[in-house]
Enzyme design. Structure first.
Site, PDB file in Angstrom:
ATOM      1  N   LYS A 146     -10.486  -4.310  -5.524  1.00  0.00           N
ATOM      2  CA  LYS A 146     -11.367  -3.196  -5.904  1.00  0.00           C
ATOM      3  C   LYS A 146     -10.599  -2.098  -6.610  1.00  0.00           C
ATOM      4  CE  LYS A 146     -12.895  -3.529  -1.410  1.00  0.00           C
ATOM      5  NZ  LYS A 146     -13.619  -3.434  -0.178  1.00  0.00           N
ATOM      6  N   LYS A 162       0.825  -1.210   0.000  1.00  0.00           N
ATOM      7  CA  LYS A 162       0.000   0.000   0.000  1.00  0.00           C
ATOM      8  C   LYS A 162       0.859   1.260   0.000  1.00  0.00           C
ATOM      9  CE  LYS A 162      -4.346  -1.868   1.474  1.00  0.00           C
ATOM     10  NZ  LYS A 162      -5.333  -2.074   2.507  1.00  0.00           N
ATOM     11  N   LYS A 212      -4.028 -10.802  -7.359  1.00  0.00           N
ATOM     12  CA  LYS A 212      -5.276 -10.922  -6.599  1.00  0.00           C
ATOM     13  C   LYS A 212      -6.368 -10.004  -7.153  1.00  0.00           C
ATOM     14  CE  LYS A 212      -5.490  -8.454  -2.830  1.00  0.00           C
ATOM     15  NZ  LYS A 212      -5.621  -7.821  -1.537  1.00  0.00           N
TER      16      LYS A 212
HETATM   17  P1  TYM Z   1     -10.665  -6.165   3.192  1.00  0.00           P
HETATM   18  O1  TYM Z   1     -11.750  -5.193   3.422  1.00  0.00           O
HETATM   19  O2  TYM Z   1      -9.552  -5.777   2.269  1.00  0.00           O
HETATM   20  O3  TYM Z   1     -11.238  -7.517   2.630  1.00  0.00           O
HETATM   21  C1  TYM Z   1     -12.299  -8.196   3.252  1.00  0.00           C
HETATM   22  C2  TYM Z   1     -12.108  -9.709   3.160  1.00  0.00           C
HETATM   23  O4  TYM Z   1     -12.054 -10.135   1.793  1.00  0.00           O
HETATM   24  C3  TYM Z   1     -10.924 -10.978   1.600  1.00  0.00           C
HETATM   25  N1  TYM Z   1     -10.435 -10.806   0.210  1.00  0.00           N
HETATM   26  C4  TYM Z   1     -10.245 -11.815  -0.656  1.00  0.00           C
HETATM   27  N2  TYM Z   1     -10.411 -13.142  -0.535  1.00  0.00           N
HETATM   28  C5  TYM Z   1     -10.137 -13.904  -1.621  1.00  0.00           C
HETATM   29  N3  TYM Z   1      -9.711 -13.406  -2.819  1.00  0.00           N
HETATM   30  C6  TYM Z   1      -9.527 -12.078  -2.980  1.00  0.00           C
HETATM   31  N4  TYM Z   1      -9.135 -11.586  -4.154  1.00  0.00           N
HETATM   32  C7  TYM Z   1      -9.796 -11.210  -1.867  1.00  0.00           C
HETATM   33  N5  TYM Z   1      -9.738  -9.863  -1.686  1.00  0.00           N
HETATM   34  C8  TYM Z   1     -10.133  -9.638  -0.407  1.00  0.00           C
HETATM   35  C9  TYM Z   1      -9.916 -10.487   2.628  1.00  0.00           C
HETATM   36  O5  TYM Z   1      -8.933 -11.463   2.906  1.00  0.00           O
HETATM   37  C10 TYM Z   1     -10.798 -10.182   3.804  1.00  0.00           C
HETATM   38  O6  TYM Z   1     -11.064 -11.355   4.557  1.00  0.00           O
HETATM   39  N6  TYM Z   1      -7.768  -5.799   7.281  1.00  0.00           N
HETATM   40  C11 TYM Z   1      -8.978  -6.382   6.756  1.00  0.00           C
HETATM   41  C12 TYM Z   1     -10.205  -5.980   7.543  1.00  0.00           C
HETATM   42  C13 TYM Z   1     -10.111  -6.231   9.002  1.00  0.00           C
HETATM   43  C14 TYM Z   1     -10.207  -7.478   9.666  1.00  0.00           C
HETATM   44  C15 TYM Z   1     -10.106  -7.205  11.042  1.00  0.00           C
HETATM   45  C16 TYM Z   1     -10.369  -8.771   9.196  1.00  0.00           C
HETATM   46  C17 TYM Z   1      -9.968  -5.288   9.974  1.00  0.00           C
HETATM   47  N7  TYM Z   1      -9.981  -5.866  11.191  1.00  0.00           N
HETATM   48  C18 TYM Z   1     -10.160  -8.241  12.011  1.00  0.00           C
HETATM   49  C19 TYM Z   1     -10.402  -9.801  10.155  1.00  0.00           C
HETATM   50  C20 TYM Z   1     -10.296  -9.522  11.515  1.00  0.00           C
HETATM   51  C21 TYM Z   1      -9.186  -5.906   5.319  1.00  0.00           C
HETATM   52  O7  TYM Z   1      -8.689  -4.910   4.911  1.00  0.00           O
HETATM   53  O8  TYM Z   1     -10.037  -6.659   4.583  1.00  0.00           O
END
Ligand code: TYM
Length: 325
Positions: free
Chosen positions: A195, A110, A192
């Site tokens: 968005k 990032k 991957k």
């Molecule tokens: P975020 O918002 O980027 O993504 C949400 C969830 O989607 C999964 N994900 C994917 N899984 C498979 N293939 C993909 N291409 C793909 N893109 C995204 C992510 O692995 C995630 O599970 N830091 C986290 C949010 C968070 C969180 C937490 C998660 C904050 N606190 C505590 C678990 C526990 C995030 O940015 O996810």
């Protein structure tokens, strides 16, 4: 067993978020005590529009409901409404070496992507995520592959805290789906699905049928015409097969047999039909929830109340062990 997970309210979700995270949540809510969060404080670490944030939060809540999260079976709420998340993040920061945060892959990626926006929040992101998880004495964290490293850091922090100050936290483990832990971009199948990358490579959970059709038809495929799962040699077709398998609940072997003599075009047409059918009901349900704003807010408020009780109690224990009360 307690499970916790969250998604950032940064705009439309894509099928990677669904297949990597939410689909597991729906299954888990039947057998675990689940807490799911809308992590708005995490959404602020990359460029965002303040005037859109509340709308995104509400849309994400409607999405959780449309996907099948049941407020009777799990708790869901908005992260910034429970102050203990940021409080605990501070405490955890005092026992976490700087180098561990600087080593995180997502921080490095990032920072590269937004060189004008490398704020301390981006570096401290995994501390807040560890606080989210540990505050609820979480045992399992259902996430996609890209979040595994952060969960492992949370585990390390929990272990360190317990050793230094006495037992308070559970040591959490990431729970990755058997298949679908990393859904790839349709345009760059070695990267991957995300968005913020090429939007043509990313199928939104609420894309209209025409968009789905266009994105699948222009998805990058590989040489040859054989439908075979081989992520090294055929990353494009393998990704489409994974997506097909997860939405249809058929194994990849079964699909290879079914499309043995079909060629790419026929396979893509069948994928389009499957996706339009599967995502159609999501779209309709979310639209309906979006017209019921009062109801959605009420559910978030009920979730907040339940989460608050757990958060306060863990926080009191952590304060006490650290000599603050
Ligand atoms: P975020 O918002 O980027 O993504 C949400 C969830 O989607 C999964 N994900 C994917 N899984 C498979 N293939 C993909 N291409 C793909 N893109 C995204 C992510 O692995 C995630 O599970 N830091 C986290 C949010 C968070 C969180 C937490 C998660 C904050 N606190 C505590 C678990 C526990 C995030 O940015 O996810």
């Amino acid at each position: 067993m307690r499970a916790f997970s969250g998604i950032r309210p940064t705009g439309e979700l894509h099928i990677g978020n669904y297949l990597g995270a939410i689909k597991q949540w729906i299954e888990l809510q039947e057998r675990a005590e689940c807490v799911f969060c809308i992590v708005d404080l995490h959404a602020m670490t990359t460029p965002y529009k303040p005037e859109r944030l509340q709308k995104n939060i509400l849309e994400l809540a409607a999405t959780y409901l449309a996907a099948g999260l049941n407020p009777e079976k799990c708790i869901f709420f908005v992260q910034s409404q429970i102050k203990e998340h940021t409080e605990l993040a501070w405490l955890l920061g005092t026992i976490t070496p700087l180098g561990e945060l600087q080593r995180m892959t997502q921080f490095k990626e990032k920072s590269k992507k937004h060189p004008e926006y490398v704020n301390a929040g981006l570096l401290n992101y995994p501390l807040l995520m560890a606080a989210d998880i540990l505050l609820y004495k979480t045992e399992v964290v259902p996430v996609g592959m890209d979040q595994k490293q952060h969960v492992e850091l949370a585990r390390e922090i929990a272990r360190r805290f317990n050793k230094k100050f006495g037992q308070v936290f559970q040591e959490p483990k990431a729970l990755l789906p058997k298949n679908g832990e990393k859904i790839m971009s349709l345009q760059k199948p070695k990267k991957k699905m995300s968005k913020t990358d090429d939007p043509r490579g990313c199928i939104g959970l609420f894309d209209e049928p025409e968009e789905i059709k266009k994105k699948i038809m222009t998805a990058v495929t590989d040489r040859g015409e054989i439908i075979k799962y081989d992520p090294q040699k055929k990353p494009g077709i393998s990704n489409l097969l994974t997506i097909y398998s997860l939405f249809s609940r058929k194994s990849i072997k079964e699909l290879e047999r079914k499309f043995k003599n079909s060629g790419y075009e026929k396979f893509k047409k069948s994928s389009i039909e499957l996706l339009i059918g599967s995502l159609g009901s999501f779209r309709r349900k979310r639209k309906e929830f979006l017209t019921r704003e009062v109801y959605v807010k009420e559910i978030l408020e009920q979730g907040r109340k339940k989460a608050q009780i757990i958060a306060e109690s863990t926080m009191a224990e952590a304060y006490k062990k650290m000599g603050l009360s």
